[in-house]
Design a protein around this motif. Structure first.
Motif, PDB file in Angstrom:
ATOM      1  N   ILE A  30      63.392-127.974  26.022  1.00 16.56           N
ATOM      2  CA  ILE A  30      63.697-127.217  26.982  1.00 16.56           C
ATOM      3  C   ILE A  30      65.213-127.213  27.611  1.00 16.56           C
ATOM      4  O   ILE A  30      65.944-126.322  28.057  1.00 16.56           O
ATOM      5  CB  ILE A  30      62.836-127.514  28.129  1.00 16.56           C
ATOM      6  CG1 ILE A  30      61.332-126.992  27.669  1.00 16.56           C
ATOM      7  CG2 ILE A  30      63.067-126.837  29.554  1.00 16.56           C
ATOM      8  CD1 ILE A  30      60.279-127.459  28.674  1.00 16.56           C
ATOM      9  N   LYS A  31      65.552-128.414  27.704  1.00 18.46           N
ATOM     10  CA  LYS A  31      66.931-128.774  28.293  1.00 18.46           C
ATOM     11  C   LYS A  31      68.089-127.896  27.290  1.00 18.46           C
ATOM     12  O   LYS A  31      68.935-127.481  27.574  1.00 18.46           O
ATOM     13  CB  LYS A  31      67.369-130.302  28.188  1.00 18.46           C
ATOM     14  CG  LYS A  31      66.626-130.919  29.327  1.00 18.46           C
ATOM     15  CD  LYS A  31      67.134-132.332  29.274  1.00 18.46           C
ATOM     16  CE  LYS A  31      66.492-133.158  30.465  1.00 18.46           C
ATOM     17  NZ  LYS A  31      66.948-134.501  30.536  1.00 18.46           N
ATOM     18  N   ILE A  32      67.683-128.080  25.960  1.00 17.99           N
ATOM     19  CA  ILE A  32      68.593-127.291  24.986  1.00 17.99           C
ATOM     20  C   ILE A  32      68.636-125.685  25.044  1.00 17.99           C
ATOM     21  O   ILE A  32      69.771-125.041  25.182  1.00 17.99           O
ATOM     22  CB  ILE A  32      68.385-127.793  23.412  1.00 17.99           C
ATOM     23  CG1 ILE A  32      68.753-129.182  23.337  1.00 17.99           C
ATOM     24  CG2 ILE A  32      69.015-126.833  22.554  1.00 17.99           C
ATOM     25  CD1 ILE A  32      68.212-129.631  21.945  1.00 17.99           C
ATOM     26  N   ASP A  33      67.435-125.243  25.345  1.00 22.07           N
ATOM     27  CA  ASP A  33      67.291-123.619  25.530  1.00 22.07           C
ATOM     28  C   ASP A  33      67.839-123.356  26.911  1.00 22.07           C
ATOM     29  O   ASP A  33      68.431-122.541  27.063  1.00 22.07           O
ATOM     30  CB  ASP A  33      65.842-123.529  25.732  1.00 22.07           C
ATOM     31  CG  ASP A  33      65.018-123.580  24.249  1.00 22.07           C
ATOM     32  OD1 ASP A  33      65.757-123.418  23.356  1.00 22.07           O
ATOM     33  OD2 ASP A  33      63.610-123.663  24.218  1.00 22.07           O
ATOM     34  N   VAL A  34      67.717-124.431  27.864  1.00 22.63           N
ATOM     35  CA  VAL A  34      68.496-123.931  29.188  1.00 22.63           C
ATOM     36  C   VAL A  34      69.920-123.739  29.110  1.00 22.63           C
ATOM     37  O   VAL A  34      70.498-123.060  29.462  1.00 22.63           O
ATOM     38  CB  VAL A  34      68.107-125.295  30.171  1.00 22.63           C
ATOM     39  CG1 VAL A  34      68.936-124.823  31.568  1.00 22.63           C
ATOM     40  CG2 VAL A  34      66.563-124.794  30.638  1.00 22.63           C
ATOM     41  N   GLU A  35      70.561-124.757  28.219  1.00 23.78           N
ATOM     42  CA  GLU A  35      72.030-124.677  27.998  1.00 23.78           C
ATOM     43  C   GLU A  35      72.348-123.740  27.518  1.00 23.78           C
ATOM     44  O   GLU A  35      73.388-122.916  27.511  1.00 23.78           O
ATOM     45  CB  GLU A  35      72.281-125.969  27.053  1.00 23.78           C
ATOM     46  CG  GLU A  35      72.435-127.358  28.006  1.00 23.78           C
ATOM     47  CD  GLU A  35      73.273-127.330  29.560  1.00 23.78           C
ATOM     48  OE1 GLU A  35      74.402-126.861  29.226  1.00 23.78           O
ATOM     49  OE2 GLU A  35      72.861-127.801  30.370  1.00 23.78           O
ATOM     50  N   LYS A  36      71.709-123.114  26.299  1.00 21.54           N
ATOM     51  CA  LYS A  36      71.756-121.770  25.570  1.00 21.54           C
ATOM     52  C   LYS A  36      71.859-120.678  26.394  1.00 21.54           C
ATOM     53  O   LYS A  36      72.624-119.781  26.402  1.00 21.54           O
ATOM     54  CB  LYS A  36      70.901-121.686  24.472  1.00 21.54           C
ATOM     55  CG  LYS A  36      71.098-122.623  23.251  1.00 21.54           C
ATOM     56  CD  LYS A  36      70.049-122.357  22.224  1.00 21.54           C
ATOM     57  CE  LYS A  36      70.107-123.334  20.887  1.00 21.54           C
ATOM     58  NZ  LYS A  36      69.143-123.062  20.019  1.00 21.54           N
TER      59      LYS A  36
END
Length: 93
Positions: A30-36
């Motif tokens: 989820i953190k990676i997706d938010v950064e994307k």
């Protein structure tokens, strides 16, 4: 009627650790997706800024053309009215 359930504590802890590990990996995803999404949002904001600048440039060009066109029309109408006035007031010349 009391039933006793025997559960091995180490099995329960192992299952809990497995669930926690899955949750942790989900949070990481989820953190990676938010950064994307943040990166994509920044790119979209840059595109929107560029489009706004282009629209402002087109708007100023259109304003210039409109003023020029109306000026030419005004000069032509003034000239025609002057010619008509001269024809009406001095028909013999």
């Amino acid at each position: 009627m009391n039933q006793t359930i025997e559960v091995n504590l180490s099995d329960v802890l192992t299952r809990l650790e497995t669930k926690i590990d899955r949750l942790q990996s989900d949070v990481t995803e989820i953190k990676i997706d938010v950064e994307k999404l943040k990166t994509q949002n920044e790119q979209m904001n840059k595109r929107i800024d560029l489009i706004e600048k282009r629209i402002d440039g087109l708007d100023s060009r259109l304003n210039t053309l409109t003023i020029g066109f109306l000026s030419i029309v005004g000069i032509l109408v003034t000239g025609l009215l002057t010619a008509v006035a001269k024809l009406i007031s001095l028909p013999n010349f």
